[in-house]
Enzyme design. Structure first.
Site, PDB file in Angstrom:
ATOM      1  N   CYS A 110       8.665  14.922  12.419  1.00  0.00           N
ATOM      2  CA  CYS A 110       9.086  15.360  11.067  1.00  0.00           C
ATOM      3  C   CYS A 110       7.930  15.739  10.151  1.00  0.00           C
ATOM      4  O   CYS A 110       8.137  16.357   9.105  1.00  0.00           O
ATOM      5  CB  CYS A 110       9.912  14.261  10.409  1.00  0.00           C
ATOM      6  SG  CYS A 110      11.341  13.798  11.361  1.00  0.00           S
ATOM      7  N   HIS A 249       9.682  15.355   2.861  1.00  0.00           N
ATOM      8  CA  HIS A 249      10.546  15.430   4.039  1.00  0.00           C
ATOM      9  C   HIS A 249      11.880  14.780   3.687  1.00  0.00           C
ATOM     10  O   HIS A 249      11.923  13.699   3.091  1.00  0.00           O
ATOM     11  CB  HIS A 249       9.859  14.705   5.199  1.00  0.00           C
ATOM     12  CG  HIS A 249      10.774  14.456   6.349  1.00  0.00           C
ATOM     13  ND1 HIS A 249      11.561  15.452   6.877  1.00  0.00           N
ATOM     14  CD2 HIS A 249      11.050  13.329   7.067  1.00  0.00           C
ATOM     15  CE1 HIS A 249      12.271  14.945   7.872  1.00  0.00           C
ATOM     16  NE2 HIS A 249      11.979  13.667   8.002  1.00  0.00           N
ATOM     17  N   ASN A 279      18.654  15.445   7.830  1.00  0.00           N
ATOM     18  CA  ASN A 279      17.246  15.464   8.214  1.00  0.00           C
ATOM     19  C   ASN A 279      17.024  16.580   9.238  1.00  0.00           C
ATOM     20  O   ASN A 279      17.430  16.459  10.391  1.00  0.00           O
ATOM     21  CB  ASN A 279      16.895  14.091   8.803  1.00  0.00           C
ATOM     22  CG  ASN A 279      15.459  13.993   9.266  1.00  0.00           C
ATOM     23  OD1 ASN A 279      14.747  14.982   9.340  1.00  0.00           O
ATOM     24  ND2 ASN A 279      15.033  12.782   9.600  1.00  0.00           N
TER      25      ASN A 279
HETATM   26  O1  UT7 Z   1      12.588  11.324  10.036  1.00  0.00           O
HETATM   27  C1  UT7 Z   1      12.536  10.033  10.587  1.00  0.00           C
HETATM   28  C2  UT7 Z   1      13.829   9.684  11.240  1.00  0.00           C
HETATM   29  N1  UT7 Z   1      14.250   8.328  11.044  1.00  0.00           N
HETATM   30  C3  UT7 Z   1      14.818   7.889   9.911  1.00  0.00           C
HETATM   31  O2  UT7 Z   1      14.921   8.593   8.958  1.00  0.00           O
HETATM   32  C4  UT7 Z   1      15.352   6.486   9.917  1.00  0.00           C
HETATM   33  C5  UT7 Z   1      14.973   5.720   8.693  1.00  0.00           C
HETATM   34  N2  UT7 Z   1      15.943   4.619   8.498  1.00  0.00           N
HETATM   35  C6  UT7 Z   1      17.060   4.815   7.797  1.00  0.00           C
HETATM   36  O3  UT7 Z   1      17.296   5.864   7.238  1.00  0.00           O
HETATM   37  C7  UT7 Z   1      18.020   3.649   7.671  1.00  0.00           C
HETATM   38  O4  UT7 Z   1      17.454   2.496   8.256  1.00  0.00           O
HETATM   39  C8  UT7 Z   1      19.402   3.944   8.323  1.00  0.00           C
HETATM   40  C9  UT7 Z   1      20.156   4.967   7.482  1.00  0.00           C
HETATM   41  C10 UT7 Z   1      19.235   4.475   9.746  1.00  0.00           C
HETATM   42  C11 UT7 Z   1      20.248   2.684   8.391  1.00  0.00           C
HETATM   43  O5  UT7 Z   1      20.395   2.130   7.098  1.00  0.00           O
HETATM   44  P1  UT7 Z   1      20.208   0.551   6.880  1.00  0.00           P
HETATM   45  O6  UT7 Z   1      20.521   0.272   5.488  1.00  0.00           O
HETATM   46  O7  UT7 Z   1      18.842   0.201   7.409  1.00  0.00           O
HETATM   47  O8  UT7 Z   1      21.365  -0.034   7.803  1.00  0.00           O
HETATM   48  P2  UT7 Z   1      21.233  -1.040   9.038  1.00  0.00           P
HETATM   49  O9  UT7 Z   1      20.546  -0.387  10.191  1.00  0.00           O
HETATM   50  O10 UT7 Z   1      20.707  -2.352   8.527  1.00  0.00           O
HETATM   51  O11 UT7 Z   1      22.744  -1.249   9.428  1.00  0.00           O
HETATM   52  C12 UT7 Z   1      23.651  -1.921   8.552  1.00  0.00           C
HETATM   53  C13 UT7 Z   1      25.011  -1.934   9.212  1.00  0.00           C
HETATM   54  C14 UT7 Z   1      24.984  -2.418  10.658  1.00  0.00           C
HETATM   55  O12 UT7 Z   1      26.158  -3.212  10.851  1.00  0.00           O
HETATM   56  P3  UT7 Z   1      26.077  -4.829  10.807  1.00  0.00           P
HETATM   57  O13 UT7 Z   1      25.095  -5.191  11.877  1.00  0.00           O
HETATM   58  O14 UT7 Z   1      25.582  -5.156   9.433  1.00  0.00           O
HETATM   59  O15 UT7 Z   1      27.472  -5.235  11.089  1.00  0.00           O
HETATM   60  C15 UT7 Z   1      25.125  -1.155  11.451  1.00  0.00           C
HETATM   61  O16 UT7 Z   1      25.742  -1.357  12.719  1.00  0.00           O
HETATM   62  O17 UT7 Z   1      25.560  -0.628   9.245  1.00  0.00           O
HETATM   63  C16 UT7 Z   1      26.012  -0.335  10.549  1.00  0.00           C
HETATM   64  N3  UT7 Z   1      25.902   1.101  10.751  1.00  0.00           N
HETATM   65  C17 UT7 Z   1      26.870   1.965  10.405  1.00  0.00           C
HETATM   66  N4  UT7 Z   1      28.075   1.797   9.838  1.00  0.00           N
HETATM   67  C18 UT7 Z   1      28.816   2.885   9.583  1.00  0.00           C
HETATM   68  C19 UT7 Z   1      24.873   1.808  11.290  1.00  0.00           C
HETATM   69  N5  UT7 Z   1      25.150   3.123  11.278  1.00  0.00           N
HETATM   70  C20 UT7 Z   1      26.387   3.257  10.732  1.00  0.00           C
HETATM   71  C21 UT7 Z   1      27.213   4.353  10.433  1.00  0.00           C
HETATM   72  N6  UT7 Z   1      28.410   4.123   9.860  1.00  0.00           N
HETATM   73  N7  UT7 Z   1      26.850   5.622  10.701  1.00  0.00           N
END
Ligand code: UT7
Length: 353
Positions: A110, A249, A279
């Site tokens: 990215c 980005h 993204n």
């Molecule tokens: O350009 C570089 C590319 N990478 C990135 O940009 C990633 C950077 N990271 C992020 O943007 C964030 O960490 C995410 C958007 C990927 C995730 O957000 P978060 O606030 O860190 O959520 P999390 O991973 O802590 O997940 C929270 C909950 C989980 O459920 P439990 O374990 O709390 O029951 C996930 O399973 O949200 C769940 N979850 C979803 N729920 C609904 C994960 N993805 C989804 C989804 N819809 N799409």
């Protein structure tokens, strides 16, 4: 001699995949996606990456009023190349009708556009070249695991391009900070692809798609971008107040808000369009830059900060003086052909080839 971005353009494919569409194929919902990421919709390409890059390039060449024959290098920043050989850059070079330029891919995920910008400015300031076409773009939809809700909701396809050239004024790159922390490389991966690929069984051997440790990347992105922004500003003898516009980005709105807070940078000066495109990796900054110019947000001699992070884990910050011209010299009617399929149909084709 100065160095300036004299042309800009974008190509965002027409098929729109909304969060509501994603609700029909994944255990997710619009509320979660918008509140955690800020993304409302993204584009899915029905054509190749070089087609998108070519359309963006043609707009950039027209904006700069640059004859394609005058381009000395086509640099394609991407981590989703159309082929390994020949490069996507050379396909774009062919499409614009240039026979002699250097053409190469640059993959720092990215951060590719800022790495590419730094490379282009350096090639020009060293006297090796005069005119460079830098394209940033991805067809990331092909490399996603459309069954993985944590990654599938974040990304989209698209490309942007700029012409960078030697000019007779004092426009310049003040400073560029590029970094990579290889010890966190495994937190964002597309494995079983490339020469590490294992062809045990045609089905098992197929790569599964990009996977990552979201929170680890999130924390690292904020820390790295804030640190690099401070370092780049210090090296430029500028402060946050001197910066007119930041083009970051476009990965996640919460990451950008946290970074802005850490740097004491006002969100009003940050260009955000991730709600429309998700993204697009190396495409996100040139697409956002083109939209900022089209909307009249870039003023003559604006001091601009480009900020990025991505796979590697790489980080990048660059500060430039924009130069005086903020409108295109000419326009192009280059566009992708219409798509006969909806974004959801395109995604289903990728998931079940
Ligand atoms: O350009 C570089 C590319 N990478 C990135 O940009 C990633 C950077 N990271 C992020 O943007 C964030 O960490 C995410 C958007 C990927 C995730 O957000 P978060 O606030 O860190 O959520 P999390 O991973 O802590 O997940 C929270 C909950 C989980 O459920 P439990 O374990 O709390 O029951 C996930 O399973 O949200 C769940 N979850 C979803 N729920 C609904 C994960 N993805 C989804 C989804 N819809 N799409």
């Amino acid at each position: 001699m100065g160095i300036e971005i004299t042309g800009w353009g974008k190509c965002t494919p027409p098929s729109i995949l909304t969060n509501k569409d994603l609700e029909t194929i994944l255990d997710t919902d619009d509320e979660w996606i918008v509140s955690r990421t800020g993304v409302k919709e993204r584009r899915i390409a029905h054509t190749s990456l070089s087609d998108m890059g070519t359309v963006a390039a043609q707009h950039a060449l027209a904006a700069a009023d640059k004859d394609p024959q005058d381009i000395d290098a086509v640099i394609m920043a991407t981590c989703t190349p159309q082929y390994i050989i020949p490069t996507t850059a050379s396909r774009i070079q062919e499409n614009i009708g240039n026979k002699h330029a250097a053409a190469f891919e640059l993959n720092s995920a990215c951060t590719g556009f800022v790495y590419g910008l730094t490379t282009a400015y350096s090639l020009i300031s060293s006297g090796v070249m005069k005119n460079i076409l830098l394209v940033g773009g991805e067809k990331v939809s092909f490399f996603l695991d459309w069954g993985a809700r944590d990654t599938a909701v974040l990304f989209g396809d698209g490309a942007g391009a700029v012409v960078i050239e030697a000019v007779d004024n004092d426009s310049k790159l003040y400073s560029s900070k590029l970094t990579c922390d290889p010890f966190l490389g495994n937190t964002l991966m597309l494995d079983n692809f490339g020469s590490s690929m294992e062809f045990k069984d045609p089905k098992d051997g197929y790569f599964l798609g990009i996977h990552f440790e979201g929170q680890e990347i999130f924390k690292n992105a904020v820390k790295t971008m804030a640190r690099l922004a401070e370092e780049a500003l210090a090296e430029s003898n500028l402060t946050v107040d001197d910066i007119d516009l930041c083009i970051p980005h476009q990965a996640n709105l919460r990451i950008l808000e946290a970074t802005a807070k850490r740097c004491n940078f006002p969100m009003e000066k940050m260009i955000i369009n991730l709600d429309k495109y998700g993204n697009t990796s190396a495409g996100s900054i040139p697409i956002a830059l083109t939209e900022a110019l089209d909307q009249g947000k870039v003023k003559p001699n604006s001091k601009m900060l480009f900020l990025a992070f991505g796979g590697g884990l790489t980080g990048a910050a660059a500060v430039i003086d924009w130069g005086s011209r903020v409108t295109s010299i000419k326009t192009s009617d280059a566009a992708l052909p219409d798509s006969e399929k909806t974004a959801l149909e395109l995604v289903k084709e990728i998931s079940n080839p």
